[in-house]
Design a protein around this motif. Sequence first.
Motif, PDB file in Angstrom:
ATOM      1  N   LYS A  58       0.823  -1.214   0.000  1.00  0.00           N
ATOM      2  CA  LYS A  58       0.000   0.000   0.000  1.00  0.00           C
ATOM      3  C   LYS A  58       0.859   1.267   0.000  1.00  0.00           C
ATOM      4  N   TYR A  59       2.159   1.105   0.329  1.00  0.00           N
ATOM      5  CA  TYR A  59       3.055   2.266   0.328  1.00  0.00           C
ATOM      6  C   TYR A  59       4.084   2.186  -0.796  1.00  0.00           C
ATOM      7  N   ALA A  60       3.847   1.344  -1.787  1.00  0.00           N
ATOM      8  CA  ALA A  60       4.825   1.163  -2.855  1.00  0.00           C
ATOM      9  C   ALA A  60       4.920   2.407  -3.733  1.00  0.00           C
ATOM     10  N   VAL A  61       6.137   2.729  -4.154  1.00  0.00           N
ATOM     11  CA  VAL A  61       6.394   3.827  -5.093  1.00  0.00           C
ATOM     12  C   VAL A  61       7.061   3.212  -6.327  1.00  0.00           C
ATOM     13  N   PRO A  62       7.144   3.951  -7.442  1.00  0.00           N
ATOM     14  CA  PRO A  62       7.745   3.394  -8.661  1.00  0.00           C
ATOM     15  C   PRO A  62       9.147   2.825  -8.406  1.00  0.00           C
ATOM     16  N   ASP A  63       9.375   1.622  -8.922  1.00  0.00           N
ATOM     17  CA  ASP A  63      10.635   0.898  -8.704  1.00  0.00           C
ATOM     18  C   ASP A  63      11.654   1.329  -9.772  1.00  0.00           C
ATOM     19  N   VAL A  64      12.131   2.555  -9.638  1.00  0.00           N
ATOM     20  CA  VAL A  64      13.109   3.091 -10.593  1.00  0.00           C
ATOM     21  C   VAL A  64      14.284   3.678  -9.815  1.00  0.00           C
ATOM     22  N   PRO A  65      15.491   3.658 -10.398  1.00  0.00           N
ATOM     23  CA  PRO A  65      16.637   4.266  -9.715  1.00  0.00           C
ATOM     24  C   PRO A  65      16.454   5.773  -9.556  1.00  0.00           C
ATOM     25  N   LEU A  66      16.891   6.267  -8.420  1.00  0.00           N
ATOM     26  CA  LEU A  66      16.805   7.698  -8.123  1.00  0.00           C
ATOM     27  C   LEU A  66      18.188   8.206  -7.735  1.00  0.00           C
ATOM     28  N   SER A  67      18.490   9.436  -8.113  1.00  0.00           N
ATOM     29  CA  SER A  67      19.732  10.081  -7.681  1.00  0.00           C
ATOM     30  C   SER A  67      19.452  10.915  -6.446  1.00  0.00           C
ATOM     31  N   VAL A  68      20.228  10.680  -5.392  1.00  0.00           N
ATOM     32  CA  VAL A  68      20.048  11.423  -4.130  1.00  0.00           C
ATOM     33  C   VAL A  68      21.419  11.852  -3.634  1.00  0.00           C
TER      34      VAL A  68
END
Length: 416
Positions: free
Chosen positions: A19-29
Motif C-alpha cells: 500500500k506504500y509502494a512507489v515506482p521501482d526506478v533508480p533515483l539520484s540522491v
Amino acid sequence: MQNSNECQLQIRLLTKQNKYAVPDVPLSVPETIDSKSLNDLVNQLLRDSNPDFLKPKDFDFLVTKELLRVPLVEHLQERNISTEVIVEVEYIERTPAPEPEDSLLHDDWVSGVATANKWIITGCYDYSVNVWTTHGKIVTTSKDHKNVVKAVAWIDKTEPSKGFVSVSHDLTGIIWAFEPATGNVTSKAFLRGHERGIDSLGISPNSLRIATGGWDTHLKLWSSSLEGDEEPANKRSRGVYTGITKTPLHTLSGHKENISSVNWVDNYVICTASMDHTIKFWDAELCGIKNEIVGQKAFLSSSWSPLSNCLLATSADRHIRLYDPRSSEGNLCKTTFTSHKLWVSSVTWSDYDEHLFLSGGYDSSVKLWDTRSSRAPLYNLEGHQGQVLGVDWSNKKYLISGGSDNVVHIFKNKHI
C-alpha cells in the motif's frame, strides 16, 4: 535547488508493504541523505502517485538489512559497500513510541510480571502474588508463599482460565487456579523438590510441562496437571499448605551456579541461562545437555523467540547479546546491543514481531529495541525510580515492567 558539487548516489526504494509502494526506478540522491530526508522523499513520491495520500507516514529505512541511523554514505562505508552501485533501500512503517497507560502500585519490590489477554500477574518481595487488569484494577492478592516470589507465568497465555504458576525463595512453586469471570484465585498444587530458592520458571508451548531453576543449580521438570498427592490430614488441620503436592518428573544437573532464566525452545528442548557463565540447551525427553554457549560473565536473564529462532541474553555487564544457536560459522553471538548504563536485569522478545524486544536494567530504564539497529534502542520508556527487575510483552498491546520502586508500569503499543 540541489548543490551541483554534492556527490550523488543511485538508490532504488523498495517495500514489502504494497500500500506504500512507489515506482521501482533508480533515483539520484545526495550521498549525505539521511532517514529524515528519505522519509520526506517517500512521502512526496506517495503524494505524487496518489492524490488521496494526504497524511504523511513515518518510515524507517533498511540498508543491508540494518536500520539507517547515520547518513547513507557513512552507513555504506562502515560496511565496505561500494557507492558506485545502485543501493537498495527498503522502507518500513516506523514503530511508533509506546504511550504510558497506567501504573500499578505494590507494597514491595516487583520481581515477576506476566500478561495474558487483559490480565497481569505480579510476584513480589512481600511474598504476594497479585492479579490485575491491564486497566490498572487490582483483582486479588494472595500470600500462600512464605518468602520472596521471584517469577510468575501463565500456563497458557491465550487462555488465562487455565491458571498460572509462581516460584519463590521458599523452595516451592505453586500452580494457581484462576476464574476470569469472578477473579477468584486458588492455590491448587505445590511443587516441592528444590533444595534452595527458585529463581526462574518456564512453561512448555503445549502447556503440559513446567520447568524451574534455582540456587540449588538444578533444572526440574514438572507436570502442569493438577494430579498429585493430597497433603496429610494433620497438616490440613493445622492450616499448613493444603492442596496437592507434586514432585519433579525429572531433575537435570549440569550447572554450577544459580539458574537465572528458563526458556522452552519447543516442547522438547529447554534453554537455561546461569550465573556460572553458561547457557545450556537440554533435551527434555532424554534429560541430557544438547549443547551450550559459554560467556564471559554471569547470565542474568534470557528470552527465546520462536519467530526468529534466536536467543537474547543479558549478563553482569551493560550488554544484551543475540545468539543464533543454528549458526555453523564463527561466533554464535551475532549482535551486541549496548545502551544501558548498568547491568541489564531482564529481557523479553515481542511475541508478534521477530525484530522487536524489550529490556530492563538496574539503571531504572526500560528500552524498546529493533534487532536491526544495535547502536541505539528505538525508544526509552521512562518512569521507574529504581532497578527494573522484570519485563513482559506477552500481550502485543502492552509493554509491562516492574521493579524495586514497587511499581509496575504499563505502556500501550500504538503499532497495532
